[in-house]
Design an enzyme around this catalytic site. Structure first.
Site, PDB file in Angstrom:
ATOM      1  N   TRP A 291       0.814  -1.086   0.039  1.00 55.77           N
ATOM      2  CA  TRP A 291       0.061  -0.350  -0.293  1.00 55.77           C
ATOM      3  C   TRP A 291       0.937   1.250   0.002  1.00 55.77           C
ATOM      4  O   TRP A 291       0.539   2.188   0.078  1.00 55.77           O
ATOM      5  CB  TRP A 291      -1.006  -0.227   0.796  1.00 55.77           C
ATOM      6  CG  TRP A 291      -1.894  -1.349   1.309  1.00 55.77           C
ATOM      7  CD1 TRP A 291      -1.906  -2.135  -0.243  1.00 55.77           C
ATOM      8  CD2 TRP A 291      -2.646  -1.567   2.758  1.00 55.77           C
ATOM      9  NE1 TRP A 291      -3.142  -3.242  -0.055  1.00 55.77           N
ATOM     10  CE2 TRP A 291      -3.670  -2.885   1.717  1.00 55.77           C
ATOM     11  CE3 TRP A 291      -3.434  -1.377   3.668  1.00 55.77           C
ATOM     12  CZ2 TRP A 291      -4.458  -3.396   2.393  1.00 55.77           C
ATOM     13  CZ3 TRP A 291      -4.162  -1.728   4.105  1.00 55.77           C
ATOM     14  CH2 TRP A 291      -4.942  -3.165   3.082  1.00 55.77           C
TER      15      TRP A 291
ATOM     16  N   GLU B 241     -10.778 -14.012   7.633  1.00 58.30           N
ATOM     17  CA  GLU B 241     -12.223 -14.324   7.807  1.00 58.30           C
ATOM     18  C   GLU B 241     -13.491 -15.451   7.358  1.00 58.30           C
ATOM     19  O   GLU B 241     -12.541 -16.345   6.659  1.00 58.30           O
ATOM     20  CB  GLU B 241     -12.990 -13.507   6.260  1.00 58.30           C
ATOM     21  CG  GLU B 241     -14.681 -12.799   5.808  1.00 58.30           C
ATOM     22  CD  GLU B 241     -14.326 -11.963   4.810  1.00 58.30           C
ATOM     23  OE1 GLU B 241     -13.608 -11.182   5.105  1.00 58.30           O
ATOM     24  OE2 GLU B 241     -15.091 -11.880   3.958  1.00 58.30           O
TER      25      GLU B 241
ATOM     26  N   HIS C 102     -18.387  -6.160   8.091  1.00 56.56           N
ATOM     27  CA  HIS C 102     -19.029  -5.006   7.262  1.00 56.56           C
ATOM     28  C   HIS C 102     -20.330  -5.130   6.576  1.00 56.56           C
ATOM     29  O   HIS C 102     -20.928  -4.049   6.340  1.00 56.56           O
ATOM     30  CB  HIS C 102     -18.401  -5.452   5.200  1.00 56.56           C
ATOM     31  CG  HIS C 102     -17.162  -6.189   5.946  1.00 56.56           C
ATOM     32  ND1 HIS C 102     -16.639  -7.858   5.767  1.00 56.56           N
ATOM     33  CD2 HIS C 102     -15.889  -5.686   5.377  1.00 56.56           C
ATOM     34  CE1 HIS C 102     -15.265  -8.103   6.083  1.00 56.56           C
ATOM     35  NE2 HIS C 102     -15.108  -6.898   5.813  1.00 56.56           N
TER      36      HIS C 102
HETATM   37  N1  GLN Z   1      -5.858  -4.290  12.852  1.00 62.20           N
HETATM   38  C1  GLN Z   1      -6.249  -3.937  12.198  1.00 62.20           C
HETATM   39  C2  GLN Z   1      -7.931  -2.952  12.827  1.00 62.20           C
HETATM   40  O1  GLN Z   1      -8.099  -3.860  13.413  1.00 62.20           O
HETATM   41  C3  GLN Z   1      -6.850  -4.484  11.186  1.00 62.20           C
HETATM   42  C4  GLN Z   1      -7.319  -4.064   9.411  1.00 62.20           C
HETATM   43  C5  GLN Z   1      -6.933  -5.091   8.649  1.00 62.20           C
HETATM   44  O2  GLN Z   1      -6.205  -6.373   7.998  1.00 62.20           O
HETATM   45  N2  GLN Z   1      -7.846  -4.383   7.440  1.00 62.20           N
HETATM   46  O3  GLN Z   1      -8.414  -2.495  12.341  1.00 62.20           O
END
Ligand code: GLN
Ligand code: ZN
EC number: 2.1.1.14
Length: 748
Positions: free
Chosen positions: A553, A657, A686
């Site tokens: 990123w 997930e 989500h």
């Molecule tokens: N530790 C981050 C959070 O809880 C993990 C976010 C992610 O993996 N996208 O926001």
């Protein structure tokens, strides 16, 4: 010698597109206002490209949301559920959903951080040129022409469009979107004829799908499609553009034998395109659009090298056009807008506007055989000797025996079976966001900021104690973004002020620039984490972002292999973990949500990638004592190619997930040899929906079919930062209740 680019950012130098679309969505502005902004942005791009001296200017690269979605609308691939709506409302409903109608799926555009809207087609899909003479590529071509600018409309190629489409729900198992190719080519034929009628001399058909491994029948489909388009009697000249890697020799052979007039190859992401081109005997009767200026990264082009590449290609083709490797939509717009970059960095950079200048200069240098201005003035990347020396001697590959670690952690942490935890972030209230913004703008003092954050941390710890969670977190209130937060604290990273890049729709990101050797001048998370730990006797989990995600990123230096850069980031994280341990932190999570997305497009390149990615993670984590529990987190459940690598990371606990796939993943991971702790997300974060206790219990029982209770963790799918407190609290309460009930059954 001509010059062109494959595409240009559409968002506007001051993010005009974002504000205009969001105003429209919120009802603050009408459709006319939005269309006006669109027209202004397009005119601005075309005229600035012309004024920069570019020979061939692309059009139809603008979009109110996404160019794949535009293509679906163009060919009328609109699922029934959106057909009650029309115009912009239908368009945005497909992108974002409306009350009861969910949006189309969204996913990553190849290996970039841009997301496209996935076309949904079925055996009943009948493509047609939805707007006839008013179709977007035609309208934009005419719009540019009215400004006195001749453009080359850009279309997503029919093969790539269908290869990126998915079969609608309920489609027969044997149905493949590619089955619809002939119908789609009919529509492209009509469109090309109309474009020719409107005066278009060239059209660009983007076929980046050709840089991934392709099956024989897909190559046959390519041949059929371009044979038909090539035979059209009245059509513009066709340029088939590939990018993001090396084209397959089979695909290039098909294009070489077809009637298309030009082929675009990416010599930045795919340097071996030179060899593939030579292996098929070149393109003796065609134009090669040579992508030698990197469209995806922010570095200034080594123009002498680019010139040499072009020169070496001249003998293989009839004509050569200097171009960018891909659309410039993946880089920020204008370096001149940056006023705060540290010395030595700015001189090494080029954003979209500067890259157009490079293309133009290269074209001129080749055409007139004039020497290029000296590039050697750009300073080299900063070198950190200490980091390099440490990396040379450090063997950071191995932790202690897994079994011994498990025992040691059981004893040190005293956790129950089915231990409960969260993924790290808690809801980011407007108060927290305001405090961060105020600090940035200098409206509050550092002391006030620290007090606000500590109050928040204390609240989050108290809440978790009250909920009865087993491993707590500090909640990440001080982080706006999991990569930027660390990038700001590491040497070797720079932040931009205006370097926005579209991620999807109106969501833009400002990736940090990793420009030099990475080093950690001081601890980054220890203060917040130990403060949280001081408030509770339960273990608090330290929270770090892993090396692969820190690269994925960001814009990353291209003067050394990614693997070397990843090791430097890993070393900084390793030191951070040591400091956390020394300060009494017993559990540390290293998030790697980007592990899968950096996976190379071609199978053959994957083992080498996974090797360095896993190696970097292990370098970061292997200094931890046996008693320190290392967690990792990934935000998806479809592991596919990387499932073996998950085990190789050797984290003590991996959270993923799983709620939407009904815990299937637990069995999959076990089957792939993963033997450590697993935290399958037991509910989907989500959506604001609160999962019932029974539902979570059921998920746990299902997971227990594949894993023993001592290895099973209970946690949500991902971080909670996008959620609000009421649903978060209710959901976590049910999560703890469910864990307790199942635990009682097991022990009692
Ligand atoms: N530790 C981050 C959070 O809880 C993990 C976010 C992610 O993996 N996208 O926001
Ligand atoms: Zn996640």
């Amino acid at each position: 010698m001509n010059t062109t680019i494959l595409g240009y950012p559409r968002i506007g130098a001051r993010r005009e597109l974002k504000f205009a679309t969001e105003d429209y969505w919120a009802g603050r502005a009408d459709a006319d206002a939005l269309h006006r902004t669109g027209a202004e942005l397009r005119a601005d791009v075309w005229t600035s490209l012309r004024d920069a001296g570019l020979d061939a200017i692309p059009s139809n690269t603008f979009s109110f949301y996404d160019h794949m979605l535009d293509t679906s609308v163009l060919v009328d691939a609109v699922p029934e559920r959106y057909r009650k709506l029309s115009g912009l409302d239908r368009y945005f409903a497909m992108a974002r959903g409306v009350q009861d109608v969910p949006p189309l799926e969204m996913t990553k555009w190849f290996d970039t951080n841009y997301h496209y809207i996935v076309p949904e087609v079925g055996p009943g899909t009948r493509f047609r040129l939805a707007d006839g003479a008013a179709a977007k590529p035609l309208a934009e071509f005419r719009e540019a022409r009215a400004l006195g600018i001749e453009t080359r409309p850009v279309l997503v190629g029919p093969l790539t469009y269908l290869l990126l489409a998915k079969a609608e729900e309920g489609a027969p198992k044997e149905f493949r979107p590619l089955d619809l190719l002939d119908g789609l080519v009919d529509v492209y034929s009509e469109l090309l004829e109309r474009l020719a009628g409107a005066g278009a001399k060239w059209v660009q058909l983007d076929e980046p799908a050709l840089v991934a491994d392709r099956k024989e029948e897909e190559i046959a489909a390519l041949k059929r499609a371009y044979a038909r388009l090539g035979r059209l009697t009245s059509r513009p000249r066709l340029m088939v553009a590939t990018y993001f890697g090396t084209i397959g020799a089979d695909a290039l052979r098909v294009l070489a034998a077809s009637r298309v007039e030009a082929v675009g190859l990416d010599f930045v992401a795919g340097p071996s395109n030179v060899d593939v081109l030579a292996s098929v005997g070149g393109l003796p009767r065609k134009t090669l659009v040579a992508g030698v200026v990197d469209g995806r990264n922010v570095w200034r082009t080594d123009r002498r090298r680019a010139k040499a590449t072009c020169a070496s290609l001249l003998g293989l083709v009839d004509q050569l056009v200097v171009s960018t490797s891909c659309s410039l939509m993946h880089v920020p717009i204008d370096l001149d807008a940056e006023t705060a970059l540290e010395p030595g960095v700015k001189e090494r950079l080029a954003f979209a506007r500067q890259k157009v200048g490079e293309v133009v200069a290269l074209g001129r240098a080749l055409r007139e055989d004039v020497p290029l201005p000296d590039d050697a003035t750009a300073p080299p990347a900063t070198v950190n000797r200490e980091v390099r020396e440490r990396l040379e001697t450090l063997d950071g590959s191995q932790r202690g025996d897994r079994g011994a670690r498990f025992e040691a952690q059981q004893e040190a942490l005293g956790l129950p079976v089915l231990a409960t935890t969260t993924i790290g972030s808690f809801p980011q209230t407007s108060e927290i966001r305001r405090a961060r913004a105020d600090r940035r703008a200098g409206r509050i003092s550092e002391d006030v900021y620290i007090r606000v954050m500590k109050e928040e941390i204390a609240r989050v710890i108290a809440l978790q104690e009250d909920l009865g969670l087993d491993v707590l977190v500090h909640g990440e209130p001080e982080r706006n973004d999991m990569v930027q937060y660390f990038a700001e604290q590491l040497d070797g990273y720079a932040a931009t002020q205006h370097g926005w890049v579209q991620s999807y729709g109106s969501r833009y990101v400002r990736p940090p620039i990793l420009h030099g050797d990475v080093a950690r001048p001081r601890p980054m998370t220890v203060e917040w984490t130990t403060y949280a730990q001081s408030l509770t006797s339960k273990p608090v989990k330290g929270m770090l972002t892993g090396p692969v995600t820190m690269l994925a990123w960001s814009f990353v230096r291209d003067d050394q292999p990614l693997a070397d850069t990843a090791r430097q980031v890993a070393l900084a994280l390793r030191d951070e973990i040591a400091d956390l341990e020394a300060a009494g932190i017993r559990v540390v999570q290293v998030d790697e949500p980007a592990l899968r997305e950096l996976l190379p497009l071609r199978d053959a390149d994957r083992p080498a990638y996974l090797d360095w990615a896993v190696g970097a993670f292990r370098l970061a984590t292997s200094g931890a004592a046996d008693t320190t529990q290392i967690h990792t987190h990934m935000c998806y459940s479809e592991f596919g190619e990387i499932i073996g690598a998950i085990g190789a990371l050797d984290a003590d606990v991996t959270s993923v997930e799983a709620a939407r796939s009904r815990m299937e993943l637990v069995g999959d991971l076990r089957a792939a040899g993963y033997a450590n702790g697993i935290g399958p997300g037991v509910y989907d974060i989500h959506s604001p929906r609160v999962p019932a206790t029974e539902e979570i219990e059921e998920n746990l029982r299902r997971a227990l079919l594949a894993v023993e209770p001592g290895r099973l963790w209970v946690n949500p799918d991902c971080g909670l930062k996008t959620r609000a407190y009421p649903e978060t609290e209710a959901s976590l309460r049910n999560l703890v209740a469910a864990a307790r009930r199942v635990r009682a059954e097991l022990t009692g």
